[in-house]
Every structure is written in C-alpha cells, then in structure tokens.
Design an enzyme around this catalytic site. Structure first.
Site, mmCIF file in Angstrom:
data_model
loop_
_atom_site.group_PDB
_atom_site.id
_atom_site.type_symbol
_atom_site.label_atom_id
_atom_site.label_comp_id
_atom_site.label_asym_id
_atom_site.label_seq_id
_atom_site.Cartn_x
_atom_site.Cartn_y
_atom_site.Cartn_z
ATOM 1 N N LYS A 42 -42.608 48.355 21.086
ATOM 2 C CA LYS A 42 -43.756 47.653 21.101
ATOM 3 C C LYS A 42 -44.290 49.257 22.172
ATOM 4 C CE LYS A 42 -45.826 45.209 25.397
ATOM 5 N NZ LYS A 42 -45.811 44.354 26.668
ATOM 6 N N GLY A 79 -55.578 39.702 24.720
ATOM 7 C CA GLY A 79 -56.293 39.264 24.672
ATOM 8 C C GLY A 79 -56.428 38.266 24.107
ATOM 9 N N CYS A 106 -46.184 50.368 29.623
ATOM 10 C CA CYS A 106 -46.906 50.191 30.404
ATOM 11 C C CYS A 106 -46.971 51.941 30.913
ATOM 12 C CB CYS A 106 -45.210 50.151 31.452
ATOM 13 S SG CYS A 106 -45.958 50.204 33.244
ATOM 14 N N ILE A 142 -49.999 45.101 21.504
ATOM 15 C CA ILE A 142 -50.522 46.147 21.824
ATOM 16 C C ILE A 142 -50.026 46.018 23.248
ATOM 17 C CG2 ILE A 142 -52.359 47.549 21.322
ATOM 18 C CD1 ILE A 142 -54.520 46.225 23.273
ATOM 19 N N ASN A 143 -49.606 47.084 24.512
ATOM 20 C CA ASN A 143 -49.367 47.120 25.684
ATOM 21 C C ASN A 143 -50.522 46.978 26.191
ATOM 22 O OD1 ASN A 143 -48.791 47.071 28.346
ATOM 23 N ND2 ASN A 143 -46.166 48.121 27.646
ATOM 24 N N THR A 144 -50.883 46.875 27.375
ATOM 25 C CA THR A 144 -52.149 47.693 28.032
ATOM 26 C C THR A 144 -53.038 48.795 28.524
ATOM 27 O OG1 THR A 144 -50.607 47.801 30.238
ATOM 28 C CG2 THR A 144 -51.852 46.376 30.107
ATOM 29 N N ASN A 158 -40.035 48.404 25.320
ATOM 30 C CA ASN A 158 -40.957 48.755 26.261
ATOM 31 C C ASN A 158 -41.429 50.388 26.662
ATOM 32 O OD1 ASN A 158 -43.141 48.789 28.125
ATOM 33 N ND2 ASN A 158 -42.616 47.668 29.990
ATOM 34 N N THR A 198 -52.113 37.186 29.914
ATOM 35 C CA THR A 198 -52.971 37.001 30.954
ATOM 36 C C THR A 198 -53.125 35.746 31.453
ATOM 37 O OG1 THR A 198 -53.368 39.520 30.831
ATOM 38 C CG2 THR A 198 -55.322 37.850 31.597
ATOM 39 N N GLY A 204 -56.506 40.943 28.733
ATOM 40 C CA GLY A 204 -57.023 39.741 28.639
ATOM 41 C C GLY A 204 -58.437 40.529 28.324
HETATM 42 C C1 LIG Z 1 -48.881 42.065 35.523
HETATM 43 C C2 LIG Z 1 -48.494 42.891 34.460
HETATM 44 C C3 LIG Z 1 -47.460 43.021 34.440
HETATM 45 C C4 LIG Z 1 -47.240 43.266 32.902
HETATM 46 N N1 LIG Z 1 -45.361 43.878 33.102
HETATM 47 C C5 LIG Z 1 -45.121 44.614 31.802
HETATM 48 C C6 LIG Z 1 -43.717 44.475 31.963
HETATM 49 O O1 LIG Z 1 -42.778 44.406 32.554
HETATM 50 N N2 LIG Z 1 -43.078 44.864 30.652
HETATM 51 C C7 LIG Z 1 -43.698 44.706 29.596
HETATM 52 O O2 LIG Z 1 -43.763 45.394 28.256
HETATM 53 N N3 LIG Z 1 -44.945 44.279 29.545
HETATM 54 C C8 LIG Z 1 -46.056 43.836 30.491
HETATM 55 N N4 LIG Z 1 -47.064 43.595 30.293
HETATM 56 C C9 LIG Z 1 -47.918 44.216 29.966
HETATM 57 C C10 LIG Z 1 -47.710 42.712 28.810
HETATM 58 O O3 LIG Z 1 -46.805 41.938 28.146
HETATM 59 C C11 LIG Z 1 -49.432 42.641 27.521
HETATM 60 O O4 LIG Z 1 -48.194 43.461 27.075
HETATM 61 C C12 LIG Z 1 -50.817 42.846 28.046
HETATM 62 O O5 LIG Z 1 -50.837 41.809 29.324
HETATM 63 C C13 LIG Z 1 -50.882 42.522 27.138
HETATM 64 O O6 LIG Z 1 -51.451 41.006 26.208
HETATM 65 P P1 LIG Z 1 -52.114 39.882 26.987
HETATM 66 O O7 LIG Z 1 -54.121 40.655 27.029
HETATM 67 O O8 LIG Z 1 -52.691 38.864 26.770
HETATM 68 O O9 LIG Z 1 -52.615 40.364 28.345
HETATM 69 C C14 LIG Z 1 -47.636 43.325 31.627
HETATM 70 C C15 LIG Z 1 -49.009 43.378 32.033
HETATM 71 C C16 LIG Z 1 -49.353 43.063 32.978
HETATM 72 C C17 LIG Z 1 -51.297 41.767 33.081
#
Ligand SMILES: Cc1cc2nc3c(=O)[nH]c(=O)nc-3n(C[C@H](O)[C@H](O)[C@H](O)COP(=O)(O)O)c2cc1C
Length: 426
Positions: free
Chosen positions: A176, A260, A138, A202-204, A135, A282, A233
């Site tokens: 990642k 997303g 973040c 992607i990560n966020t 990771n 999400t 999301g």
């Molecule tokens: C509340 C929350 C906590 C997250 N914690 C982690 C984490 O611990 N490690 C990680 O690699 N990504 C973490 N993510 C990111 C997600 O794995 C993912 O990359 C991101 O939410 C995009 O995907 P989505 O649009 O389906 O949510 C977290 C996301 C959210 C919303």
C-alpha cells in the site's frame, strides 16, 4: 442477476467491495459486522510491532463539507492501539467463522527493521489471512518513527520491506503506497521488482482540512494546534484514479483501488480504470456498513443495463488511454458546443463562466415559449466563431442533457477569434 464475484490474488471475492484498513476494521467484531452486512473483503486496522506503543491524540478527525455533505476528511489517527496478541486471536476466529470472505492482514514496522517486518508476517501466516497488506503509506505520526509514508517515499526501503515480506509470507502481498510522492510509478516499480503480488493505492493525501476563521485556529485542533494529516473521502478520488492508472501502466500488476469511493458508480470508475478490488473507508465511517446494499444493487443494475454478466469483465484498461499531451494534440478535433434549447433554462451560469473565464462565446437570446402564456423565455446561444470547445460551459451547466460537445469537422488547431487574439487592453 449479474455475478458480482471477482477473483483477486487467487481468492474468489463474493463482490469487489472491501472495507479498507481504518476505524471500521478496528476490531474483529467490526470486521464481522462488515462481513454480515455483505462486504466481500475487509482489511484489519494496521498493526505494528508490539514494542511500539500507540497513543492517539484527541480530537483526531475533522471533515470538510459543502451543502452539508462531507466531501473530504482529515485524520491524524495512528495505527491500531490494540495488542498484536488480541488481534491474532480475533483473526483466527474470523477465519473460522467467515471462510468465504477475503480477510486481509495489515502490518507496519520501521523501514530499517526487517526483523520486525518478518516477525509480523510470520504472525499473520499463522492465523489464516488470505493476503497481507504492507502499510507503507500512513502520513502522520508514524513517519517520525521511521514508519508509514517514509517507507514508500524511498524505492530502496520499499525494496527491502517487500523482499523481506515475500521471503517470509505464505500468502500474497499487497504493497500500500502513499500518493505523497513526485512519481508513484518509481515506487510501484520498486515494489514489483521486489516481488509484490499487488499494489494498493492510495493511502491518504497530506493536507490540512481548514481553518476556523472565528476561533483563528486549525479546524482539526488539538488545543489550538494541528499536524499535517491524511485527507480522505470523496474529494481525493481524482488522485486515487490517477495513481491506479500510473501503477497499472508502470507494473501491470493487480491493483486494489482506494480513495474517495462514495457510491457504486465511483467503484465502477475504479474498476474500468484497472482496479481489481474496491476499498472504501471514509464513506463507511460516515454512513456505516449498510451502504454495501446500495453499492451491490447499483452495481447489479448497471451491469444489467450494460449487458455485463460478470463483475470481473468490468476490470478494464482505461489506464492505457492515460497518455501524453502530445498524443492528445494528435487526437484532438475541432469541438463546438450544442445547446438543447428545449432543456435550457436560461439560468445564465454558462454565459457568466464563458464571459469571465472562457472565450466570450455565449450569450442569452429570447425565444418563443410555447409552453407558457407569457410567450417568451431566455436560452443560451453560441457565438460559433468564438467557441474553442474548452468544455467549461458543459462542465458548469446544472441541467442534464442541455449542453454537449460535438465534432464540428472544422480544421484543428482552431483559429482564435479576433477580439481574443489581439491586445485585449485597448
Ligand atoms: C481515521 C482513519 C484511519 C486510518 N487508518 C489506517 C490504517 O490504520 N492503516 C491503513 O493502511 N490505512 C488507514 N487509513 C487510510 C484508509 O485505509 C484509506 O487508504 C484512505 O482513507 C482513503 O480511502 P477513502 O477515501 O475511502 O477513505 C485510515 C484512514 C482514516 C480516515
């Protein structure tokens, strides 16, 4: 019934769907629940070095809604606040109980402490995970501690971490990445050169979800204050797809797609773009593990409709068609709009859009209404010579099968019509 199996990093996943590293994988018990519901793979919530205490703030999650449906989420949550030793015990149990599920470890350590990375990889090696996700993405809380997104915003740090992980790991490594960079291809390339087996994007995305205009404070408010958080999301899907395309183009490596995905069809979009695994976070947080049933059914139905027998055949190369504007100019034709008067409801949405943001190429006209007694109704009409085929009307039309583009076979580039080409402020 189509075969949903998909090979990824030497493992035959029973379907492409994977619960991303996040609150839905915060414990072994939750990962077990995901597997029982039907998910093919799951990535544990990221674990860090033992000596790094993790203290979360409250609140740490907020959503942005339109018509009561979540379109994006901001979080300022950190990585797991559970101890590494507890995780290792749980992963061992999961390995025994779910031999056919792809279990992926997720680790994070400071960008300048290679011993800490190596130690975490060693621990993961011992518990039988099928792969390890690094990771490096973040965006909040961890970067201040030399972890998370700061690691994938610098190719040298990526190189050091991936090399260390590869030298220690017995299983494939996924790197990642954060989307919060100017050019993700540079980061993907650094990971490839250092030996990563795959890339997760992607990560966020960095962001602030909104402002409460009555309380005059951030929507995600810790007693009136906020931090730049991670947006996830449905709303971030375009950024995720773009990053899959760029990482595939730059490296050709297998990509785990994330960002997303809220329905089976959005998963298919990622597969066709070139992703080989579909991570969802999400949507699971909002609607639970059971969404997998609809995801699988939708995917199976789509495959049957399209005459595709194996999900692996969906992994495509649309990324190769993401090209330069110059190339598009060479490929462009002179498009015009066709209006289906049978389906047009005369709602006027396209006319307003074309009047105020387009080329003034639409108006309403009255036609005979054979279905109703009062005799006439309104429909959209194209002012042919004004239309430049920009597609705005098609994009805003609320009626399926009403407006469409077609190749007029006229010369390209088009001529701007008189009232548009000259001074418009007389
Ligand atoms: C509340 C929350 C906590 C997250 N914690 C982690 C984490 O611990 N490690 C990680 O690699 N990504 C973490 N993510 C990111 C997600 O794995 C993912 O990359 C991101 O939410 C995009 O995907 P989505 O649009 O389906 O949510 C977290 C996301 C959210 C919303």
């Amino acid at each position: 019934m189509g075969n949903l199996n998909l090979p990824f990093l030497g493992f035959e996943m029973e379907n492409p769907w994977c619960v991303a590293s996040a609150p839905p994988t915060a414990t072994g018990q939750l990962m077990a629940a995901a597997f029982d519901a039907g998910w093919g793979s799951a990535i544990m919530k990221t674990v860090g070095p033992v000596e790094e205490p993790i203290i979360n703030v409250a609140p740490r999650i907020q959503t942005m809604k339109k018509w009561n449906r979540e379109i994006a989420m901001q979080n300022i949550e950190l990585i797991t606040d559970r101890r590494l030793s507890v995780w290792l015990d749980e992963l061992k149990i999961l390995r025994k109980r779910y031999p056919k599920k792809m279990i992926i470890g997720s680790i994070m350590a400071p960008g300048h402490e290679m011993d800490a990375w190596a130690k975490l990889v060693e621990e993961m090696n011992k518990v039988g995970v099928n792969a390890i996700e690094l990771n490096l993405g973040c965006p909040h809380g961890m970067p201040e501690r030399d972890m998370g997104a700061v690691c994938s915003q610098d190719p040298n740090i990526i190189t050091n971490i991936v090399k260390t992980a590869k030298a220690t790991s017995k299983v494939p490594i996924l790197t990642k990445l954060t989307p919060n960079v100017t050019d993700i291809r540079m980061m993907a390339n650094a990971a490839k050169k250092a030996g990563t087996d795959a890339i997760t994007v992607i990560n966020t995305v960095n962001g602030i979800i909104g402002v409460d205009i009555y309380k005059k404070q951030p929507h995600l408010s810790v007693n009136g204050y906020t931090a730049i958080g991670g947006i996830s999301g449905n709303g971030i899907k375009p950024i995720g797809l773009k990053c899959v395309a760029e990482c595939k183009q730059a490296t050709g490596l297998p990509v785990s797609g994330c960002g997303g995905i809220s329905s089976w069809s959005e998963g298919v979009e990622y597969l066709l773009m070139g992703a080989s695994q579909l991570q969802v976070c999400t949507e699971v947080m909002i609607r639970g593990f059971k969404i997998i049933e609809g995801m699988n059914k939708g995917l199976e139905k789509y495959m049957a409709e399209m005459g595709i027998s194996k999900a692996s055949d969906l992994v495509g190369n649309i990324y190769e068609r993401v090209t330069s504007f110059e190339t598009l100019l060479k490929k462009s034709s002179s498009e015009k709009i066709a209006i289906n008067e049978d389906t047009c409801t005369g709602c006027n949405i396209c006319v307003v859009a074309c009047d105020d943001a387009g080329y003034d190429a639409l108006k309403l006209k009255t036609v005979a209404d054979t279905q109703r007694t009062h005799g006439t109704r309104k429909v959209a009409e194209l002012i042919y010579e004004n239309c430049t085929g920009c597609n705005l009307c098609v994009a805003v039309c609320p009626v399926p099968n009403c407006m469409s583009l077609y190749d007029s076979k006229e010369p390209f580039p088009y001529e701007l019509h008189e009232s548009y080409a000259g001074n418009t402020l007389d």
